[in-house]
Motif scaffolding. Structure first.
Motif, short mmCIF file in Angstrom:
data_model
loop_
_atom_site.label_atom_id
_atom_site.label_comp_id
_atom_site.label_asym_id
_atom_site.label_seq_id
_atom_site.Cartn_x
_atom_site.Cartn_y
_atom_site.Cartn_z
N PRO A 30 0.81 -1.23 0.00
CA PRO A 30 0.00 0.00 0.00
C PRO A 30 0.84 1.28 0.00
CG PRO A 30 -0.74 -1.53 1.69
CD PRO A 30 0.57 -2.03 1.20
N PHE A 31 2.12 1.14 0.35
CA PHE A 31 2.94 2.36 0.50
C PHE A 31 3.98 2.47 -0.62
CE2 PHE A 31 1.85 0.42 4.59
CZ PHE A 31 0.95 1.38 5.06
N SER A 32 3.76 1.70 -1.71
CA SER A 32 4.83 1.62 -2.70
C SER A 32 4.83 2.80 -3.67
CB SER A 32 4.70 0.31 -3.49
OG SER A 32 3.44 0.27 -4.11
N ARG A 33 3.88 3.72 -3.56
CA ARG A 33 3.89 4.90 -4.42
C ARG A 33 4.47 6.07 -3.64
NH1 ARG A 33 1.35 6.07 -9.07
NH2 ARG A 33 -0.18 4.39 -8.89
N LEU A 34 5.40 6.79 -4.26
CA LEU A 34 6.01 7.93 -3.58
C LEU A 34 5.02 9.08 -3.51
CD1 LEU A 34 9.62 7.95 -5.01
CD2 LEU A 34 8.71 6.74 -3.08
N THR A 35 5.04 9.76 -2.39
CA THR A 35 4.06 10.84 -2.21
C THR A 35 4.58 12.16 -2.75
OG1 THR A 35 4.97 11.10 0.00
CG2 THR A 35 2.98 9.78 -0.22
N ASN A 86 4.83 10.84 -9.22
CA ASN A 86 4.01 9.66 -8.89
C ASN A 86 4.74 8.35 -9.15
OD1 ASN A 86 1.69 10.84 -7.93
ND2 ASN A 86 0.87 11.19 -10.00
N LEU A 87 5.99 8.31 -8.80
CA LEU A 87 6.75 7.08 -9.04
C LEU A 87 6.25 5.97 -8.11
CD1 LEU A 87 9.08 5.72 -10.56
CD2 LEU A 87 10.57 6.38 -8.69
N LYS A 88 6.18 4.80 -8.66
CA LYS A 88 5.71 3.65 -7.88
C LYS A 88 6.72 2.54 -8.08
CE LYS A 88 1.78 0.46 -7.94
NZ LYS A 88 0.60 0.06 -8.70
N ILE A 89 6.99 1.78 -7.05
CA ILE A 89 7.90 0.65 -7.22
C ILE A 89 7.17 -0.63 -6.88
CG2 ILE A 89 9.98 2.00 -6.72
CD1 ILE A 89 10.00 0.67 -3.95
N ALA A 90 7.59 -1.75 -7.45
CA ALA A 90 6.93 -3.03 -7.21
C ALA A 90 7.90 -3.95 -6.48
CB ALA A 90 6.53 -3.65 -8.54
N ILE A 146 6.83 2.80 7.51
CA ILE A 146 6.96 2.02 6.27
C ILE A 146 7.01 2.97 5.07
CG2 ILE A 146 5.87 0.27 4.79
CD1 ILE A 146 4.54 -0.83 7.38
N ARG A 147 6.12 3.98 5.12
CA ARG A 147 6.08 4.97 4.04
C ARG A 147 7.45 5.66 3.91
NH1 ARG A 147 1.73 7.28 5.67
NH2 ARG A 147 0.22 6.01 4.53
N GLN A 148 8.01 6.01 5.08
CA GLN A 148 9.32 6.69 5.12
C GLN A 148 10.41 5.78 4.57
OE1 GLN A 148 9.73 9.85 6.03
NE2 GLN A 148 11.87 9.70 5.44
N PHE A 149 10.30 4.48 4.91
CA PHE A 149 11.27 3.50 4.45
C PHE A 149 11.30 3.45 2.91
CE2 PHE A 149 11.34 -1.02 2.96
CZ PHE A 149 12.72 -1.16 2.90
N PHE A 164 14.43 4.35 0.60
CA PHE A 164 14.97 3.36 -0.32
C PHE A 164 15.05 3.92 -1.75
CE2 PHE A 164 13.72 0.12 -3.52
CZ PHE A 164 14.92 -0.58 -3.56
N THR A 165 13.97 4.61 -2.15
CA THR A 165 13.94 5.10 -3.53
C THR A 165 14.94 6.25 -3.71
OG1 THR A 165 11.58 4.58 -3.46
CG2 THR A 165 12.37 5.80 -5.36
N PHE A 166 14.89 7.22 -2.78
CA PHE A 166 15.77 8.40 -2.92
C PHE A 166 17.25 8.00 -2.87
CE2 PHE A 166 12.75 11.92 -1.25
CZ PHE A 166 11.88 11.65 -2.29
#
Length: 1461
Positions: free
Chosen positions: A45-50, A67-71, A376-379, A383-385
């Motif tokens: 649920p938190f895999s889309r960057l805000t 709106n980047l999203k990771i899988a 989790i959202r922060q994680f 991870f992405t940044f």
């Protein structure tokens, strides 16, 4: 296509996202399992960057990613099986249905309002509604469309479940998260184990799956810490150690489980996971240790279902992570068709349904607080940044550098020259020219693949410009090498990149996509990739409003290899057609039908039903009956499969009730299918109310109701009265006649007044009768209802156990209502119901059924409808679906049958009396089916014995009538009324009724006869009778005749026979003569006052005799007793009979007169032949002398006594004053009087003048009636019969011919219409010369010859007596003028030779009926013959001024012969 939740600009980036692998230690997996989630699911649920993220491209330009999203997914080492993917897609589609009760989207397309997204359309409601501009908000509805969530779910699942392939890198893993728990003994050691495991999986040749993007995959180390149970100090220290070893950018401490799950939840934490887990339960339960919930659900699920997490074939190899089969692996034990060519779906209950069952009640994230959610959202952000994007940026740079160094070109790809793009370029070949080189494979380090890798990376981070350039370059390289699979992939992504480029520098290259689809499908034989192309391209075309191209594209990919895909694409194509600028509604409907068919083949019954229902909206009511039948049939079948029984029944009902154009065999199949479904429905609720059946059709308005018993058939010589029956056609003219007859007899029975409560009796009610009042039925008398059935089908229908359905409200004798009894068990003691065991209606036949009820109790009855078993005949069709073998009743072998009812609802007449009723549409009541059952009444039956069917005109025949009271009540007041009372008589009350029985009257005469002696032949025999004796009193209506019952009462069960004389009507031809018998109950009833019985006799008459007669005054005054009043009656009789009837000859046996004042005295011309015989076409002439009756014979004026005088031409006298001769005479007289009375009289202002005229007219009137009695000899079957009869001539006026047969009226000549009112009132007409001549009767008495010696005396004087007789009843002044007034030479020749001597003018007054004689002298001078009739007689009534001249022209000339002696 249907409108999607996402736009295409959102859809494509979401479909192609960076893929990250997750590898967890067992302890770490245990921590996440406390929340019933795997690690990958935890992050979902938190895999889309805000927030937006930035990276730099190879040119060092800043690039923004929105709106980047990771899988993130668990590593699985087995590729997914096609069969498993198909099963998953099938479940996703079947699990996504329109919600029940949603407000449907109505889209207006042309003339149609289509209700699209509501599956709960009932098959019974009309799908098509013809309003154009409903719903103001949808005026601009061309772009507004319904959503199809099942298609979106399918598309999303399809794109996510695509297996990774070698020719593209979009879904290859870019990074791997290595996850260990802080509670492990040696976390750092665990991390290195996980790292080695990942390295082994990626680089060991044993594992071809999963695919990795580049050899040096980013490894990101995650330490999971359980806040509620773990030691935070330890976790922090381990994290510090990790940072030192892996660097701050490469590791992360994630704290979860801030609360214990077993503690009762104080606050309601939202569950963001359920929407992801519900969507496709299999995919999301990837590789993790089996938690307790999944083990139980596995045990519960069927063996051939997919296990919920795909963990069936566990391989315990001692590793902390067990890489088992791919989550889409089918359970090998249950499904043998794991191969690619297996079916689209596994025929079993939906595994999704199972998942929902087992996962209900499982709370996801039970140990997580909102703070944990934020962590989790922060994680993910971190991870992405810090991990993923820098890694991607670095990889792009490396690839860019590699390409540039390899090609030896300038530093940047952006400054690449044309030379690089066009170097060594070969002309592009068309697809058809290319060889099938889809098998060509590049090594992983091939430079072409590096370009493709770089393009895919750029695409994943939304750098579409750079991606397009790379794809374009790669495409050329691949085409040069004829690597078609790679080329198709590059074309596909180049087209998508071109479309997604910001600012749209170039148009969307749809031809790239077309080439890619063709290549995938035809050369590479890879339908999955072709389908992905179609889904993407169709969305892009749709977003550009190119619906026609999108539809063509979607339809192109429908094929036999996948029904589900074909169904979904056809449905989307249908939506494209309806979204076009000018919607193609019929194409929409047609493709919805095709989609429904494919859904049905794919096992998606609900979707199939929905498609057919939506298409039906278009086809409904357009006259495309075969299409409607097909759709309804399919809807019925699908509804039945889905156990939607009501829908199934009503859909099959529609097929049957529309005027079907199908063949007989097809209709039979439809009918059996309907009965089969219907039977199942009725078995579900056996005690429910009887359902309405659609067949056969009932024409309710043609329903007829008959009250009473059926008519008895004729029994030998006995013929029952015709009365009323259902076999008679309704005739408004005759029913009006019957009403008039009943009104006449009721008026007579009620002393001349029709009571206000009187309504004509109606025994048979139909659509023409007045049904506004409740009809009255009599207890114990049957009520017959005739129901008109019509079978619209070409197959016969068999109705069994057919009976009426009713409701009865009994009343006590006191009139109180009892409880209502309605079809309880059809209360037999209240109402008996007749059941027709079998009623067969052949194909397209209209047939009536007559159903009876027998009321045994008084009360109110309501007939509601009919109840029956509807079935088919076994053997009339091919096999009956589920026919009951050996179910044989009566003549026909019954196939399947179901019990049901049909209501009889009759619409009353349209009201049109008041203004309100005229302006609105209102209908009155029709109560023919709601009779009131009343108390017992008498019931009369009438039988006619020896009743003839053919008669001669005027023939008299004796028959007998039998009256039987068949009820339990005595009857009285029996009367008969007829429009033709002259046709029959029961005889007068003066007669002795002999013979009493018909058997003794075989050869007797119908007349009363007396044998006479021959002496009295010449003179008349007189008798007298009163019309009162023959039921013809003065005030009585002649049409109403009381029936002379003995004691005037007929007791129950009693019968009486009475003679009835008939006389053939005077006109030849066929005559319908109506008799109406009226009778009452001895005990007066409140509701029914009287009853009637009708009979219509049909008599055919043939010609017999024509009689014409005239009467004139006799000039002889020699008989004293006649006082100068005698007349001559001339009777002409002509035999007009033609020989076909077998009449040899007629004998005139007697001529009788009947009058109040005159009688026949003798026959004048009695010839030698005493018998007056007339053969065919002969004419006879008779002359009789008539005299005025003596004073003592004539009674007062008011009396109705007639004098009868008979002149006999034979040995027997027929007593003309007795029955039946006098009866028929009186009846003909009364009908004649009726005609005279109906003529209007003229009123004048001068009453006195009128009186004078009336007195003069009266002088020329006689009321002498002649009756000619005859016998006819008939030879029939070599047997001689004697027929007898009589003809009447009614003489009114002296000198005017009268006839026995009615004269045909000449039509008056046409006159011009006058449109003005006459100024003067009409002057009363003067009496005619004929009438004047009859005022004074003159008679000259003189010697016939006179001898005179002229030689002795030259003048001859002859005495002449002139007798003047006053015929009127008033005083008359008479002037006799003897002077000659004639001037014509002929008159002078005759009259000039003699003259009257003495007084030439006499004035006299004659009293009433006085005779005066004048003595005159005539003087002659020559011999010769002279006419003495020259005196002119003028007369006037004494009290009048006007003088009338009487004329002598009609009397004989008074000739005298003068002889010389």
């Amino acid at each position: 296509m249907a409108q999607c939740v996402q736009s295409v600009q959102e859809l494509i980036p979401d479909s192609f996202v960076p893929c990250v692998a997750a590898l967890c230690s067992e302890e770490a997996e245990r921590l996440t399992r406390l929340n019933h989630l795997s690690f990958a699911e935890l992050l979902k649920p938190f895999s889309r960057l805000t927030s937006e993220v930035h990276m730099r491209d190879p040119n060092n330009q800043l690039h923004i990613i929105k709106n980047l999203k990771i899988a993130v997914s668990n590593i699985v080492t087995q590729p997914p099986q096609p069969g498993a993917i198909r099963k998953l897609l099938n479940d996703v589609v079947s699990g996504s249905q329109p919600a029940e009760g949603l407000v449907a989207n109505v889209i207006t397309a042309g003339d149609y309002d289509l209700n699209i997204s509501d599956r709960s359309i009932k098959a019974s409601v009309p799908w098509y509604s013809n309003w154009k501009d409903t719903l103001m908000g949808l005026k601009e509805a061309s772009l507004y469309t319904a959503t199809t969530p099942w298609f979106e779910s399918y598309r999303e699942t399809f794109l996510q479940s695509m297996p990774a392939s070698d020719h593209e890198f979009l879904n290859h893993y870019l990074a791997c998260m290595l996850v260990a728990s802080s509670s492990e003994a040696e976390p750092m050691e665990q991390f290195s184990k996980l790292s080695q495991e990942q390295h082994r999986i990626q680089h060991n040749n044993d594992y071809s799956y999963p695919k990795w993007f580049i050899p040096n995959t980013l490894k990101y180390y995650v330490l999971l810490h359980d806040v509620s149970a773990g030691d935070e100090q330890r976790a922090e220290s381990i994290y510090e150690e990790m940072k030192q070893k892996y660097g701050t950018q490469g590791c992360y401490l994630l704290k979860i489980n801030s609360r214990t799950s077993n503690r009762a939840s104080d606050e309601q934490i939202p569950d963001p996971w359920s929407q992801y887990l519900q969507k496709n339960s299999i995919q999301n339960q990837d590789s993790y240790e089996d938690g307790p919930c999944t083990i139980t659900s596995n045990k519960n699920s069927d063996s051939n279902l997919l296990s919920l997490d795909g963990l069936d074939n566990e391989v315990k190899d001692g590793l902390p992570n067990n890489f088992r089969a791919h989550p889409l692996q089918l359970d090998p034990s249950g499904d043998p068709s794991n191969g690619i060519d297996g079916p689209d779906y596994v025929k079993s209950a939906s595994s999704l349904h199972e998942t929902k069952k087992t996962s209900t009640g499982v709370i996801h994230g039970a140990c997580l607080t909102l703070t944990d959610h934020d962590r989790i959202r922060q994680f993910i952000q971190e991870f992405t940044f810090r991990g993923l994007l820098p890694h991607i940026e670095k990889t792009i740079r490396q690839l860019n550098d590699q390409l540039i160094s390899r090609k030896g070109l300038s530093r940047s790809l952006f400054s690449a020259t044309k030379k690089w793009f066009s170097g060594s370029k070969v002309p592009e070949k068309s697809i058809s020219e290319l060889k099938n080189t889809s098998g060509l494979l590049y090594p992983p380090e091939a430079p072409e693949l590096q370009i493709r890798k770089m393009a895919d990376l750029c695409f994943l981070v939304q750098h579409y410009d750079l991606a397009y350039s790379c794809y374009h370059t790669a495409k050329k390289d691949f085409l040069n090498d004829q690597a078609m699979l790679y080329a198709a992939g590059a074309l596909e992504m180049a087209a998508v990149s071109a479309f997604l480029q910001p600012g749209a520098p170039r148009p969307y290259p749809a031809h790239y996509m077309d080439t890619a689809i063709q290549t995938y499908r035809d050369i590479c034989k890879n339908m999955v990739l072709a389908e992905r192309c179609v889904l993407l391209s169709a969305e892009i075309l749709k977003s550009q409003s190119k619906y026609s191209e999108a539809a063509a594209l979607l339809i192109r990919l429908t094929s036999e290899d996948s029904d589900l895909r074909s169904a979904l694409l056809l449905e989307q194509a249908a939506h494209c057609f309806i979204n076009m600028k000018s919607p193609m509604v019929r194409k929409y409907a047609f493709h919805m039908i095709l989609a429904g068919h494919r859904f049905s083949k794919a096992g998606q019954k609900k979707h199939a039903l929905r498609c057919y229902c939506q298409a039906m909206q278009v086809y409904k009511g357009k006259g495309w009956s075969l299409a409607e039948d097909h759709i309804n049939f399919t809807i019925g079948r699908q509804s039945y499969t889905l156990r939607q029984m009501d829908n199934a029944v009503s859909a099959f009902r529609h097929i049957l009730i529309n005027e079907s154009k199908q063949s007989a065999a097809q209709q039979g199949a439809f009918l059996r299918e309907y009965l089969y479904v219907y039977k199942n429905v009725s078995q579900l609720s056996p005690d429910g109310p009887l359902p309405q059946l659609p067949l056969p059709y009932i024409n309710s308005s043609a329903t007829r109701v008959f009250f009473g018993h059926d008519r008895r058939p004729a029994d030998g010589e006995k013929q029952a009265a015709t009365h009323v029956s259902l076999d008679q056609e309704y005739d408004s003219e005759s029913s009006q006649q019957w009403r008039e007859l009943e009104g006449q007899v009721v008026a007579v029975a009620n002393r001349g007044v029709i009571p206000s409560s009187f309504h004509p009796t109606q025994y048979c009610l139909n659509s023409y009768t007045d049904n506004s009042r409740f009809p009255l039925a009599v207890v114990e008398e049957p009520i017959t209802v005739e129901v008109a059935f019509r079978n619209p089908l070409k197959v016969p229908l068999l109705l069994t156990d057919l009976s009426l359905l009713w409701k009865f409200q009994p009343k006590d004798i006191s009139g109180m209502d009892n409880e209502v009894k309605e079809l309880v068990t059809c209360e037999a003691e209240m109402i008996g119901t007749e059941v027709i065991s079998e009623f067969l209606i052949n194909s397209e036949e209209t047939k009536v059924a007559r159903l009876k009820l027998f009321p045994h109790h008084i009360g109110e009855l309501h007939i509601l409808g009919v109840v029956y078993n509807l079935g088919t005949i076994q053997g009339s069709m091919t096999d009956g679906v589920g026919a009951v073998p050996g179910c044989h009743t009566g003549k026909h072998s019954v196939g399947m049958s179901v019990r049901g009812r049909q209501d009889l609802e009759i619409q009353g007449p349209r009201l049109n009396n008041t203004k309100e009723e005229k302006t609105s549409i209102k209908y009155g009541p029709d109560r023919r089916l709601d009779p009131i059952v009343t108390e017992e009444m008498p019931l009369l039956e009438v039988f006619f014995i020896h009743f003839p069917t053919g008669l001669l005109c005027g023939e008299i025949r004796k028959a007998y009538v039998e009256f039987v009271n068949v009820s339990r009540c005595p009857l009285t007041g029996l009367k008969v009324v007829s429009k033709h009372p002259e046709f029959f008589t029961f005889g007068g009350n003066t007669d002795v009724l002999t013979p009493l029985s018909p058997s003794t009257s075989e050869n007797c005469s119908a007349y009363k006869t007396v044998v006479t002696d021959s002496a009295s032949v010449c003179t008349a025999l007189t008798s007298s009778a009163s019309s009162g004796d023959f039921g013809l009193g003065t005030g009585c209506q002649p049409e109403v005749i009381p029936v002379p019952l003995p004691d005037t009462v007929l007791l129950p069960g009693a019968s009486v026979q009475l003679p009835m004389w008939l006389r053939g009507p005077d006109e030849e031809g066929v005559h319908e003569i109506n008799f109406l018998f009226y009778y009452e109950s001895v005990k007066k009833q409140p509701k029914i006052h009287h009853r009637i019985l009708r009979h219509t006799a049909v008599i055919c008459t043939s010609r017999s005799l024509n009689v014409r007669a005239t009467v004139c005054r006799s000039n002889s005054l020699d008989e004293e007793e006649s006082r100068g009043d005698n007349m001559l009656v001339f009777v002409d009789v002509e035999n007009t009979n033609t020989s076909e009837t077998g009449v040899k000859e007629f004998h005139i046996v007697q001529v009788s007169s009947s009058s109040k004042h005159w009688k026949l005295q003798k026959s004048v011309n009695l010839s030698e032949n005493k018998d007056a015989k007339l053969a065919s076409r002969e004419k006879g002439k008779f002359c009789f002398k008539a005299v005025r009756c003596k004073e003592k014979e004539v009674a007062t004026e008011s009396s109705e006594k007639y004098i009868f005088a008979d002149i006999i031409f034979g040995s027997e006298q027929i007593v003309s004053s007795a029955s039946p001769c006098a009866d028929f005479f009186y009846r003909s007289l009364s009908s004649e009087l009726k005609i005279i009375q109906s003529q209007p009289s003229v009123h004048t202002e001068k009453q006195s003048v009128e009186d004078a005229v009336r007195l003069i007219q009266k002088c020329s009137e006689v009321d002498l009636n002649i009756v000619v009695l005859w016998k006819a000899y008939v030879v029939e079957d070599s047997k001689q019969l004697i027929l007898e009869g009589q003809h009447h001539v009614i003489l009114h006026t002296i000198g005017k011919e009268a006839f026995s047969y009615p004269q045909k009226q000449e039509p008056p000549e046409m006159e011009l219409l006058k449109f003005f009112r006459p100024e003067h009132p009409p002057v009363p007409s003067r009496p005619s010369a004929e009438q004047l001549s009859n005022l004074i009767k003159t008679s000259l008495h003189y010697p016939e010859s006179f001898n005179h010696p002229f030689h002795q005396k030259s003048l001859c004087l002859v005495p002449v007596t002139l007798l003047l007789s006053n015929c009127s009843k008033a005083d008359v002044d008479v002037i006799v003028d003897l002077r000659h007034k004639t001037t014509s030479p002929e008159a002078l020749e005759i009259h000039g030779s003699f003259t009257w001597l003495g007084q030439t003018q006499y004035k006299l007054q004659l009293k009433s009926q006085e005779i005066h004689s004048l003595q005159l002298k005539a003087c002659f001078v020559h011999t010769g013959v002279y006419n003495l009739g020259t005196p002119r007689v003028f007369a006037k009534l004494s009290d009048q001024v006007t003088v009338f001249e009487t004329s002598q022209q009609n009397s004989m000339p008074a000739l005298i012969i003068i002889n010389n002696v």
